[in-house]
Motif scaffolding. Structure first.
Motif: not given
Lengths: 114, 112
Positions: A34, A36, A51, A94, A100, B33, B35, B43, B45, B48, B56, B97-103
């Motif tokens: 990614f 950002y 991906f 990731i 995750n 999550y 951070y 950021p 971690f 989670y 985690d 899930g294990a995709g885009e995180l929205f902050f």
């Protein structure tokens, strides 16, 4: 140790110049990648992601990035920057399996001079 | 709202005090999550959640830090006996899930 490296801490460009920001990662498994962006005073926003499939991915605002697996790199590019691109850019990784959590690089601050 | 909401946006406290930071994720996002972002750094971690459980928590720096998500939605990050080194922006993100995180926009914590 697993890490994400961004080589440029601060980049200063004039408008219309081309941009390339480096990102390398050190993970042995299959990853999702990614970029950002954080504009001044705003929250982190997704610029683009990889991906699988075509290693050249296109994101918003004319940005693109190329995944080169052999070099563990995911460099961000834009042919012609604008003043509004001034922001902090973060590369993140990731693992596709296992943890995750998203690992971030230290960021690159881009300043575009009008 | 449609995005991740964090409160307070700014918190100033004295060394040794207890602090709670709240995160309200995007509705329907199962993953949440936390951070921490210090000046000039990316950021870092912390923890989670998948649903109500901490999947985690390996990023929590020590036992003064704790986070909960009792109903699988809102989460609270709790910091006991705050230290000056805890000063940072605490970011919350959510995803499917294990995709885009929205902050969210973060909670800036300053420990005097």
């Amino acid at each position: 140790a697993q890490s994400v490296s961004q080589h440029n801490h601060h980049v200063i460009l004039s408008e219309a110049a081309s941009l390339e920001l480096g990102c390398n990662y050190s993970y042995g498994g299959t990853v999702n990648l990614f970029w950002y962006v954080q504009y001044p005073g705003q929250h982190l926003q997704l610029l683009l992601k990889y991906f699988s499939g075509d290693p050249l991915v296109k994101g918003i605002k004319g940005f693109e990035a190329e995944f080169i697996k052999s070099k563990f790199s995911f460099n961000l590019r834009k042919p012609s920057v604008q003043w509004s691109d001034t922001a902090e850019y973060f590369c993140a990784v990731i693992l596709q399996t296992g943890a995750n959590n998203l690992f971030f690089g230290t960021g690159t601050r881009l300043t575009v001079i009008p | 709202g449609a995005g991740v909401s964090q409160t307070p946006s700014n918190k100033v406290t004295e060394k040794g005090k207890y602090v709670e930071l709240r995160c309200d994720p995007i509705s329907g996002h199962t993953a949440l999550y936390w951070y921490r972002q210090s000046l000039g750094q990316g950021p870092e971690f912390l923890i989670y959640f998948q649903g109500t459980g901490a999947a985690d928590d390996s990023g929590l720096p020590n036992d003064r830090f704790f986070a909960v998500r009792p109903e699988g939605s809102v989460s609270t990050l709790k910091i006991q006996r705050t230290e000056r080194g805890d000063s940072a922006v605490y970011l919350c993100a959510s995803s499917w899930g294990a995709g885009e995180l929205f902050f969210g926009e973060g909670s800036r914590l300053t420990v005097l």
